[in-house]
Write an enzyme that holds these catalytic residues in place. Structure first.
Site, PDB file in Angstrom:
ATOM      1  N   HIS A 137       0.811  -1.227   0.000  1.00 53.90           N
ATOM      2  CA  HIS A 137       0.000   0.000   0.000  1.00 53.90           C
ATOM      3  C   HIS A 137       0.840   1.272   0.000  1.00 53.90           C
ATOM      4  CE1 HIS A 137      -3.915  -1.972   0.950  1.00 53.90           C
ATOM      5  NE2 HIS A 137      -3.122  -2.858   1.533  1.00 53.90           N
TER       6      HIS A 137
ATOM      7  N   LYS B 268      -8.871  13.967   4.351  1.00 54.19           N
ATOM      8  CA  LYS B 268      -7.975  12.802   4.341  1.00 54.19           C
ATOM      9  C   LYS B 268      -6.925  13.038   5.419  1.00 54.19           C
ATOM     10  CE  LYS B 268      -6.899  13.828  -0.056  1.00 54.19           C
ATOM     11  NZ  LYS B 268      -6.969  12.581  -0.765  1.00 54.19           N
TER      12      LYS B 268
ATOM     13  N   THR C  27      -8.823   6.299  -1.978  1.00 56.92           N
ATOM     14  CA  THR C  27     -10.162   5.722  -2.089  1.00 56.92           C
ATOM     15  C   THR C  27     -11.201   6.816  -1.848  1.00 56.92           C
ATOM     16  OG1 THR C  27      -9.872   4.997   0.199  1.00 56.92           O
ATOM     17  CG2 THR C  27      -9.643   3.318  -1.519  1.00 56.92           C
TER      18      THR C  27
ATOM     19  N   LYS D  22     -15.034   7.826  -3.536  1.00 61.95           N
ATOM     20  CA  LYS D  22     -16.252   8.137  -2.766  1.00 61.95           C
ATOM     21  C   LYS D  22     -16.834   9.484  -3.183  1.00 61.95           C
ATOM     22  CE  LYS D  22     -14.146   5.563   0.989  1.00 61.95           C
ATOM     23  NZ  LYS D  22     -13.262   5.713   2.169  1.00 61.95           N
TER      24      LYS D  22
HETATM   25  C1  26Q Z   1       3.526   0.608  10.197  1.00 59.57           C
HETATM   26  C2  26Q Z   1       4.411   0.246  11.191  1.00 59.57           C
HETATM   27  C3  26Q Z   1       4.283   0.764  12.472  1.00 59.57           C
HETATM   28  C4  26Q Z   1       3.248   1.664  12.749  1.00 59.57           C
HETATM   29  C5  26Q Z   1       2.357   2.020  11.743  1.00 59.57           C
HETATM   30  C6  26Q Z   1       2.506   1.504  10.464  1.00 59.57           C
HETATM   31  C7  26Q Z   1       1.535   1.869   9.401  1.00 59.57           C
HETATM   32  C8  26Q Z   1       0.181   1.914   9.682  1.00 59.57           C
HETATM   33  C9  26Q Z   1      -0.729   2.268   8.708  1.00 59.57           C
HETATM   34  C10 26Q Z   1       1.954   2.142   8.107  1.00 59.57           C
HETATM   35  C11 26Q Z   1       1.030   2.491   7.123  1.00 59.57           C
HETATM   36  C12 26Q Z   1      -0.337   2.542   7.415  1.00 59.57           C
HETATM   37  C13 26Q Z   1      -1.389   2.900   6.436  1.00 59.57           C
HETATM   38  C14 26Q Z   1      -1.199   3.068   5.150  1.00 59.57           C
HETATM   39  C15 26Q Z   1      -2.305   3.462   4.269  1.00 59.57           C
HETATM   40  O1  26Q Z   1      -3.392   3.775   4.710  1.00 59.57           O
HETATM   41  N1  26Q Z   1      -2.079   3.449   2.946  1.00 59.57           N
HETATM   42  C16 26Q Z   1      -3.117   3.813   2.018  1.00 59.57           C
HETATM   43  O2  26Q Z   1      -3.769   2.623   1.584  1.00 59.57           O
HETATM   44  C17 26Q Z   1      -4.906   2.915   0.794  1.00 59.57           C
HETATM   45  C18 26Q Z   1      -5.603   1.602   0.484  1.00 59.57           C
HETATM   46  O3  26Q Z   1      -4.851   0.855  -0.418  1.00 59.57           O
HETATM   47  C19 26Q Z   1      -4.500   3.660  -0.464  1.00 59.57           C
HETATM   48  O4  26Q Z   1      -5.667   4.023  -1.151  1.00 59.57           O
HETATM   49  C20 26Q Z   1      -3.701   4.917  -0.101  1.00 59.57           C
HETATM   50  O5  26Q Z   1      -3.213   5.522  -1.277  1.00 59.57           O
HETATM   51  C21 26Q Z   1      -2.551   4.553   0.815  1.00 59.57           C
HETATM   52  O6  26Q Z   1      -1.882   5.716   1.258  1.00 59.57           O
END
Ligand code: 26Q
Length: 816
Positions: free
Chosen positions: A362, A553, A661, A665
């Site tokens: 992602h 966002k 996403t 929407k």
């Molecule tokens: C990782 C390690 C430790 C702590 C937190 C994290 C962590 C947590 C959440 C790293 C990343 C995330 C979230 C990422 C995210 O939301 N990415 C999004 O995913 C969506 C669904 O595929 C995409 O539409 C977005 O473009 C993307 O940014």
């Protein structure tokens, strides 16, 4: 009005009885004493009874068919509220409303008291929630596995323009949707040491000793599909200390240490980490990732072995999807189960593992890539580290075979990054251990192949595939925008609710003046509702006839809220200094949370507020431009904001937003998009057509080249463009922070010196695109036509389509 039939009234009475039974025997109160949230609980428990019946029926159906099942492992599920969604999907909203009416309560008010289940940060967590809705709607055996955090994503409060975080104690009153299953608790070992085990000749069976036990207790949240035919579940684990182990320490007489250990164990499911991009390398986060993966795999393997004997045939009945690398420890954990507990030889175990897992990436941001220090893994999960070493040894052997002598390639592909501190690259673990690796939009998948892991793409091109994201139209159109949903249904019937491609049939209505009129009326009503939300939360009165320009966002430099602010500052300065009046009055609506440790993101929130304070209090400017920040963005707020938007801001630096996403929407709800050629925007452009979207800015390729060659010099843009210069100078000055001099100097200086996200390079194109927006908005008829065409052409972006693709191309599951 048709009179309700006898059986309809009988059903209402029956449902009312169930609610009343719960008031008496679950809440143990007389109805007259109930608070709003107690009414919610009683109604929810009545709905839950129906869900449980259908969940048991669904399980029997799957069991009978010996169906292959999909397990979606994710640290995040951003579910939002459930009551309205469950009623709609069960098809009993009207029945429930009638029952509520008879008891003298208002169903909408009851729904309004439910808190969000905010077990996620943003896109990745909400995608998981949309996927669960689609899986159940398609009748597919697909389950979410995650953590039952005591505290979900923090609540955002704003104090003098600054974000303040407040705990989200969502289980203070226990959720009626969670079914605790203490009988299915499982034990997970952590810490300790291994003796023997992996080496070149004898890699099997290390002996792991001296571990500590954490107990995982499952809590199931039923997930009902549209029509109510299928009820799957989301299984969330909470962590408990193990009684037996405590007793051992108690017996040693070390009472205080025993209680301390109990506290640390129970901390594992205490809170959701509030970062959505920067991988927080904390021990507790590692424990979370390992804990829920270990619980989930035990559960999955156990369920498989209830009916089947050959553990090596696991992939014929089980598919597991890794939602980013957060659950990637499932790879060594399944290897451990196969080798240590089932004596499967390495080669066979590895085949089973690869055939079972799929991995979704992602993010491309380097700071988003998870790495865990080898020393930490050694201490917390020593056996898994040993297995990772052996996986790596074999991987590197293979690379030597296919490209002998290429030591640089070996270094790049290795699961271990060598350096001052050796670290395990979790994306490499996930890729090596899976038969499928997918990105979440076409451009993103290409960048995964060419930029992120080109060596793996060269090794195994057949593993890489694209699955463009989607969203569930049940929540994001039918439920969030009932007026538009009704208008659509009146025009084309309700088939779109389970087959979004049918929205195409709305297209001809874009030429129909009466339909356009009705469409604009619906949009206007939604804008009035949004204006009321803004009044209640941001305490600003806005004109619902102005253009509602929305960016909602997570706050991130790469998403470029700052570019939108620069555009507003430009409009403001042109107005007050040059007397240039914008073509249409606009209300700029911002919403979003910043990670608590992300300093720049928090400064951007402050900047939005301060620009708003200046613009909104200027007697001339406020007639043309208004800036509001709606606090505490969350699923429930998104459901109220999105239907009221005219313009959707999707302006990330090209090549940084994996998909997005929110973009889908907004368009589905009849907002036009102003956006860059990034993520799924590119595919939205392809669907709606260039005249129906405002695309601007550099391409990912152009930006990539400038980054590589070091040819981007933001100061050149500043010096050549007087409008841009005026904006940056204003940010640098104290114009927007008269009471806190120098407050935004850092932001302005960073723009001039580095501008990592190319704000200055895209500024002129953004301003020009916004001017086109203003011009086109003055033509109501043309605007309505374009907005309707956006709705009509969103068929591709249903998560039903996405799930069908995963099901047939990756998971091998089908509707039962
Ligand atoms: C990782 C390690 C430790 C702590 C937190 C994290 C962590 C947590 C959440 C790293 C990343 C995330 C979230 C990422 C995210 O939301 N990415 C999004 O995913 C969506 C669904 O595929 C995409 O539409 C977005 O473009 C993307 O940014």
């Amino acid at each position: 009005m048709p009179r309700p039939s006898h059986s309809a009234t009988a059903a209402v009475t029956a449902f009312k009885d169930v609610i009343q039974r719960h008031i008496r025997y679950s809440l143990a109160k007389p109805p007259r004493d109930l608070s709003g949230s107690e009414w919610f609980r009683a109604v929810a428990l009545a709905v839950r009874d129906l869900l449980v019946d259908r969940m048991l029926e669904t399980e029997a159906r799957y069991e009978h068919a010996d169906a292959k099942r999909l397990y979606y492992l994710s640290l995040e599920f951003l579910m939002g509220r459930a009551l309205g969604n469950n009623l709609n999907n069960l098809g009993i909203t009207n029945l429930c409303r009638a029952a509520a009416d008879e008891m003298g309560i208002n169903l909408e008010a009851v729904r309004g008291t439910e808190g969000d289940a905010a077990l996620g940060n943003g896109g990745l967590g909400r995608l998981a929630a949309c996927f669960l809705d689609s899986l159940a709607t398609l009748g597919m055996p697909g389950y979410g596995y995650g953590i039952r955090y005591d505290y979900g994503l923090f609540r955002q409060e704003i104090d003098n323009g600054y974000q303040r975080e407040k705990p989200d104690n969502w289980l203070a009153e226990p959720s009626p949707w969670l079914i605790e299953r203490p009988g299915e608790a499982c034990a997970v070992p952590v810490y300790g040491a291994v003796s023997g085990g992996a080496n070149a000749h004898d890699h099997a069976r290390g002996v792991w000793t001296n571990w500590r036990i954490i107990v995982g207790v499952p809590h199931d949240m039923p997930v009902v599909g549209y029509g109510g035919h299928t009820v799957n579940f989301l299984r969330l684990y909470s962590a408990r200390a193990s009684d037996e182990f405590d007793i051992a320490i108690f017996n040693d007489g070390d009472y205080v240490r025993a209680v301390e250990q109990k506290l640390t164990s129970e901390n594992i499911s205490k809170l959701l980490y509030p970062s959505d991009a920067v991988a927080a390398g904390r021990e507790l986060r590692l424990l979370q990732e390992y804990f829920f993966v270990a619980c989930g795999l035990r559960d999955i393997v156990q369920r498989y072995l209830r009916r089947h004997t050959a553990i090596t045939e696991l992939p014929s009945k089980v598919a597991i999807q890794l939602n980013d690398t957060h659950p990637a420890l499932a790879v060594p954990e399944l290897m451990r189960i196969l080798i240590d507990e089932h004596s499967v030889p390495w080669e066979a175990a590895w085949e089973v593992t690869q055939a079972t897992f799929g991995y979704t990436n992602h993010t491309l941001l380097p700071e988003g890539l998870e790495m865990w220090p080898v020393a930490l893994l050694e201490r917390v999960i020593p056996r898994h580290l040993q297995l990772l070493y052996e996986i790596n040894r074999r991987l590197l052997d293979h690379v030597v075979q296919v490209s002998p002598g290429d030591t640089e390639r070996l270094r790049r592909v290795s699961l271990i990054e060598e350096g001052a501190e050796r670290q395990v690259r979790m994306a490499h673990v996930a890729i090596a251990g899976s038969h499928s690796v997918n990105g979440v939009a076409a451009l993103h998948t290409e960048l995964v192949k060419t930029r992120l892991v080109p060596d793996f793409f060269a090794l195994w091109p057949e593993r890489f595939n694209n699955k463009t994201n989607g969203v569930t139209q049940r929540r994001w159109l039918l439920s969030a925008n009932p007026a538009l949903a009704q208008l659509i249904t009146e025009a084309i019937g309700d088939g779109w609710v389970t087959d979004l491609e049918q929205l195409r049939r709305v297209e001809p209505h874009a030429r129909d003046a009466a339909f356009r009129h009705d469409f604009l009326k619906v949009k206007q009503a939604n804008k009035e509702h949004l204006a009321a939300v803004i009044k209640a939360t941001a305490h600003e009165t806005v004109d619902p006839h102005s253009l509602f320009d929305v960016q909602a966002k997570r706050i991130h430099e790469y998403k470029r809220q700052l570019l939108a602010v620069m555009g507003i500052v430009d409009t403001y300065l042109a107005l007050v200094e040059d007397g240039v009046v914008p073509l249409v009055p606009r209300t700029h609506v911002f919403a979003g949370k910043a990670a608590p440790g992300y300093r720049v993101a928090k400064q951007i929130i402050k900047l939005i507020h301060n620009v708003g304070a200046v613009v909104n209090s200027d007697p001339i400017a406020r007639e043309h431009v208004r800036v509001v920040f709606v606090p505490d963005y969350r699923v429930t707020l998104a459901e109220q904001i999105i239907p009221g938007a005219d313009l959707s801001e999707q302006i990330s630096t090209a090549g940084t937003e994996a998909s997005g996403t929110g973009n889908m929407k907004f368009a589905m709800n009849g907002a036009l998009t102003i956006g860059t050629l990034d993520g799924a925007n590119i595919e939205i452009l392809a669907e709606v057509g260039a005249p129906n979207i405002f695309i601007f800015g550099l391409t990912a390729e152009a930006i990539d080249t400038m980054r590589r060659d070091g040819t981007y010099h933001p100061r050149d843009y500043y010096e050549r463009d007087p409008r841009l210069r005026r904006v940056v100078d204003a940010l640098y000055s104290d114009r927007f922070c008269p009471h806190e001099p120098g407050l935004f100097r850092e932001i302005a200086a960073a723009l001039l010196e580095r501008d990592d996200y190319f704000h200055l390079a895209d500024f002129a194109a953004y301003v020009a695109a916004q001017e086109r927006v203003g011009r086109e908005f003055t033509n109501h008829k043309a605007w309505a036509r374009k907005a309707i065409l956006n709705v009509a052409r969103m068929g591709k972006f249903s998560s039903d389509r996405t799930i069908r693709e995963y099901a047939t191309e990756i998971w091998g599951i089908r509707g039962i």
